[in-house]
Scaffold this active site. Structure first.
Site, PDB file in Angstrom:
ATOM      1  N   THR A 218     -11.803   1.920 -15.506  1.00  0.00           N
ATOM      2  CA  THR A 218     -11.634   2.841 -16.637  1.00  0.00           C
ATOM      3  C   THR A 218     -10.421   2.475 -17.488  1.00  0.00           C
ATOM      4  O   THR A 218      -9.441   1.919 -16.965  1.00  0.00           O
ATOM      5  CB  THR A 218     -11.456   4.279 -16.087  1.00  0.00           C
ATOM      6  OG1 THR A 218     -10.959   5.120 -17.125  1.00  0.00           O
ATOM      7  CG2 THR A 218     -10.464   4.337 -14.931  1.00  0.00           C
TER       8      THR A 218
ATOM      9  N   TYR B  90      -6.298  10.440 -10.424  1.00  0.00           N
ATOM     10  CA  TYR B  90      -7.548   9.678 -10.603  1.00  0.00           C
ATOM     11  C   TYR B  90      -7.237   8.278 -11.124  1.00  0.00           C
ATOM     12  O   TYR B  90      -7.674   7.273 -10.554  1.00  0.00           O
ATOM     13  CB  TYR B  90      -8.481  10.420 -11.575  1.00  0.00           C
ATOM     14  CG  TYR B  90      -9.576   9.540 -12.146  1.00  0.00           C
ATOM     15  CD1 TYR B  90     -10.605   9.055 -11.338  1.00  0.00           C
ATOM     16  CD2 TYR B  90      -9.578   9.180 -13.505  1.00  0.00           C
ATOM     17  CE1 TYR B  90     -11.603   8.228 -11.864  1.00  0.00           C
ATOM     18  CE2 TYR B  90     -10.569   8.369 -14.033  1.00  0.00           C
ATOM     19  CZ  TYR B  90     -11.582   7.890 -13.214  1.00  0.00           C
ATOM     20  OH  TYR B  90     -12.562   7.068 -13.738  1.00  0.00           O
TER      21      TYR B  90
HETATM   22  P1  NAD Z   1     -19.945  10.475 -11.156  1.00  0.00           P
HETATM   23  O1  NAD Z   1     -18.892  11.354 -10.581  1.00  0.00           O
HETATM   24  O2  NAD Z   1     -20.972  11.051 -12.066  1.00  0.00           O
HETATM   25  O3  NAD Z   1     -20.747   9.763  -9.973  1.00  0.00           O
HETATM   26  C1  NAD Z   1     -20.113   9.215  -8.852  1.00  0.00           C
HETATM   27  C2  NAD Z   1     -21.179   8.857  -7.826  1.00  0.00           C
HETATM   28  O4  NAD Z   1     -20.536   8.242  -6.707  1.00  0.00           O
HETATM   29  C3  NAD Z   1     -21.950  10.078  -7.278  1.00  0.00           C
HETATM   30  O5  NAD Z   1     -23.319   9.787  -7.204  1.00  0.00           O
HETATM   31  C4  NAD Z   1     -21.353  10.273  -5.881  1.00  0.00           C
HETATM   32  O6  NAD Z   1     -22.266  10.855  -4.972  1.00  0.00           O
HETATM   33  C5  NAD Z   1     -21.017   8.834  -5.499  1.00  0.00           C
HETATM   34  N1  NAD Z   1     -19.945   8.764  -4.508  1.00  0.00           N
HETATM   35  C6  NAD Z   1     -18.747   9.403  -4.532  1.00  0.00           C
HETATM   36  N2  NAD Z   1     -18.031   9.082  -3.441  1.00  0.00           N
HETATM   37  C7  NAD Z   1     -18.775   8.206  -2.724  1.00  0.00           C
HETATM   38  C8  NAD Z   1     -18.566   7.488  -1.513  1.00  0.00           C
HETATM   39  N3  NAD Z   1     -17.434   7.620  -0.820  1.00  0.00           N
HETATM   40  N4  NAD Z   1     -19.548   6.658  -1.083  1.00  0.00           N
HETATM   41  C9  NAD Z   1     -20.698   6.526  -1.787  1.00  0.00           C
HETATM   42  N5  NAD Z   1     -20.956   7.189  -2.919  1.00  0.00           N
HETATM   43  C10 NAD Z   1     -20.000   8.011  -3.394  1.00  0.00           C
HETATM   44  O7  NAD Z   1     -19.149   9.287 -11.854  1.00  0.00           O
HETATM   45  P2  NAD Z   1     -19.487   8.492 -13.195  1.00  0.00           P
HETATM   46  O8  NAD Z   1     -18.970   9.252 -14.350  1.00  0.00           O
HETATM   47  O9  NAD Z   1     -20.891   8.066 -13.161  1.00  0.00           O
HETATM   48  O10 NAD Z   1     -18.540   7.220 -13.021  1.00  0.00           O
HETATM   49  C11 NAD Z   1     -19.011   6.052 -12.381  1.00  0.00           C
HETATM   50  C12 NAD Z   1     -17.907   5.013 -12.372  1.00  0.00           C
HETATM   51  O11 NAD Z   1     -17.522   4.707 -13.705  1.00  0.00           O
HETATM   52  C13 NAD Z   1     -16.638   5.465 -11.655  1.00  0.00           C
HETATM   53  O12 NAD Z   1     -16.120   4.379 -10.944  1.00  0.00           O
HETATM   54  C14 NAD Z   1     -15.701   5.861 -12.777  1.00  0.00           C
HETATM   55  O13 NAD Z   1     -14.368   5.689 -12.402  1.00  0.00           O
HETATM   56  C15 NAD Z   1     -16.122   4.862 -13.855  1.00  0.00           C
HETATM   57  N6  NAD Z   1     -15.914   5.286 -15.235  1.00  0.00           N
HETATM   58  C16 NAD Z   1     -16.412   6.482 -15.671  1.00  0.00           C
HETATM   59  C17 NAD Z   1     -16.235   6.848 -17.001  1.00  0.00           C
HETATM   60  C18 NAD Z   1     -16.802   8.136 -17.543  1.00  0.00           C
HETATM   61  O14 NAD Z   1     -16.538   8.494 -18.695  1.00  0.00           O
HETATM   62  N7  NAD Z   1     -17.613   8.872 -16.793  1.00  0.00           N
HETATM   63  C19 NAD Z   1     -15.536   6.009 -17.877  1.00  0.00           C
HETATM   64  C20 NAD Z   1     -15.048   4.790 -17.397  1.00  0.00           C
HETATM   65  C21 NAD Z   1     -15.248   4.439 -16.074  1.00  0.00           C
END
Ligand code: NAD
Ligand code: TYD
Length: 350
Positions: free
Chosen positions: A126, A152
């Site tokens: 991120t 985070y």
């Molecule tokens: P989210 O919270 O919607 O989904 C996270 C998923 O990971 C869920 O399905 C959850 O069940 C699973 N999970 C959590 N802990 C786990 C574990 N220990 N083992 C296996 N599965 C596990 O998150 P998102 O918004 O889809 O983000 C996905 C990735 O993208 C993350 O790494 C986040 O840091 C990164 N990211 C997100 C954004 C954003 O705007 N949402 C922006 C940049 C980067």
């Protein structure tokens, strides 16, 4: 035999969009390894669950034995690592699960990638690892120093450092991507855009933190998914690639746009206590991804927001389902501290 990739966190917001994207545009097999936390939901993947190239494994990425077993069983060639605890507000309430999943979980995956000679590892990170910008600062580049401000962001920066170390020390073929704020279908309604849409549809208050002048860069989730695949297929091992939507917006303007598109009054906006340590501005320079991966964002913010609103309007049952259970108690706890510190808020539950 066709290529097989593990998408960790494939039942979450970005993960489920990515799984659908891969099954549609590539002939690969996809193994979704997901713990199904509050944020993971198999309903997000109903459209593909019958696809013979889609496989689901329920488990945690910290489970080293399981991870290796999955890699061997499915003859996995690559990993796209999306699984994370992803919400800043939750990390302020408790950092522990963020260290467990985001740091320890990433370490376990890297160890498995090393032991099993995985060909490709994309670590989905991120822009928040770069910290906060002043209004006059240029956008973050891949060379910007890591200055995480929230638990985070700190956990993601720690994971990024582990990835870097595994490339340099053991030659694990990993790439790091850093993306700005995503929005689109299937985003859990704890993040700004889906929360505001869901509340506005029910005519509940829209809690804007502090003065609402904070700036985020917004990218439509499918543009991010295309970027992840471009990095997976064409990225250089050891490199970092930034992705962004080139759409900087103030929070309050995003919220007003949602209300306008839904035909709801601005009186629903409720300024509440600010988030502790709230980053003021994120902005991202994606010149490197444009030049080296041939990638560019394609969905303009107004168009993407309209599409997203239409999706939430048509999927209110999904919103109600994911908002039930554990989430409700978290939400009360969350609004407990926010409203008690607020000078302007009422005690009404959002
Ligand atoms: P989210 O919270 O919607 O989904 C996270 C998923 O990971 C869920 O399905 C959850 O069940 C699973 N999970 C959590 N802990 C786990 C574990 N220990 N083992 C296996 N599965 C596990 O998150 P998102 O918004 O889809 O983000 C996905 C990735 O993208 C993350 O790494 C986040 O840091 C990164 N990211 C997100 C954004 C954003 O705007 N949402 C922006 C940049 C980067
Ligand atoms: P969020 O979607 O939590 O993403 P991030 O903190 O990772 O950028 O929040 C986006 C912006 O919206 C951020 O500046 C915090 C603000 N915000 C609110 O004003 N009210 C809310 O209820 C939420 C969830 C976020």
């Amino acid at each position: 035999m066709s290529h097989t990739v593990i998408v960790t966190g494939g039942a979450g917001f970005i993960g489920s969009n990515l799984v659908r994207w891969i099954l549609r545009w590539r002939d690969w097999h996809v193994v979704n390894l997901d713990a199904l936390t509050y944020a993971g939901n198999l309903d997000n993947l109903r459209q593909v669950e019958q696809n013979p190239r889609y496989h689901f494994v329920h488990g945690r990425i910290e489970d080293a034995r399981l991870v290796r077993q999955v890699i061997e069983q499915y003859a996995v060639g690559g990993i796209i690592h999306c699984a994370a605890e992803s919400h800043v507000d939750r990390s302020i309430l408790s950092a522990e699960p963020f260290i467990e999943t985001n740091v320890r979980g990433t370490l376990v995956l890297l160890e498995a990638a090393r032991a099993c000679s995985i060909e490709r590892f994309v670590h989905v990170s991120t822009d928040e690892v770069y910290g906060s910008l002043e209004p006059e600062d240029p956008p973050f580049t891949e060379e910007s120093p890591l200055r995480p401000n929230s638990p985070y962001a700190a956990s993601k920066a720690a994971a990024d450092c582990l990835v870097r170390a595994f490339v340099h020390t053991y030659g694990v073929p990993a790439i790091i991507t850093r993306c700005s704020n995503n929005y689109g279908p299937y985003q859990f309604p704890e993040k700004l855009i889906p929360l505001m849409i869901a509340n506005a549809l029910e005519e509940k208050p829209l809690p804007v933190y502090g003065d609402g002048q904070q700036v985020r860069d917004w990218i439509y989730v499918e543009d991010h998914c295309r970027g992840l695949i471009a990095a997976y297929e064409h990225g250089q091992v050891g490199e970092v690639y930034n992705f962004g939507g080139e759409s900087e917006r103030r929070n309050v303007d995003v919220v007003r746009a949602i209300l306008r598109l839904l035909g709801k009054p601005e009186s629903l906006i409720q300024h509440v206590a600010d988030r502790p340590g709230h980053d003021r501005r994120y902005a991202i320079d994606c010149t490197k991804a444009r030049q080296q991966l041939g990638w560019a964002p394609t969905v303009d913010f107004d168009q993407g927001l309209e599409r997203t609103i239409a999706w939430y309007r048509n999927n209110q049952a999904w919103v109600n389902a994911v908002r039930s259970g554990e989430y409700r108690s978290y939400y009360r706890q969350q609004y407990g501290w926010r409203l008690s510190e607020s000078s302007q808020g009422s005690s009404q539950e959002a």
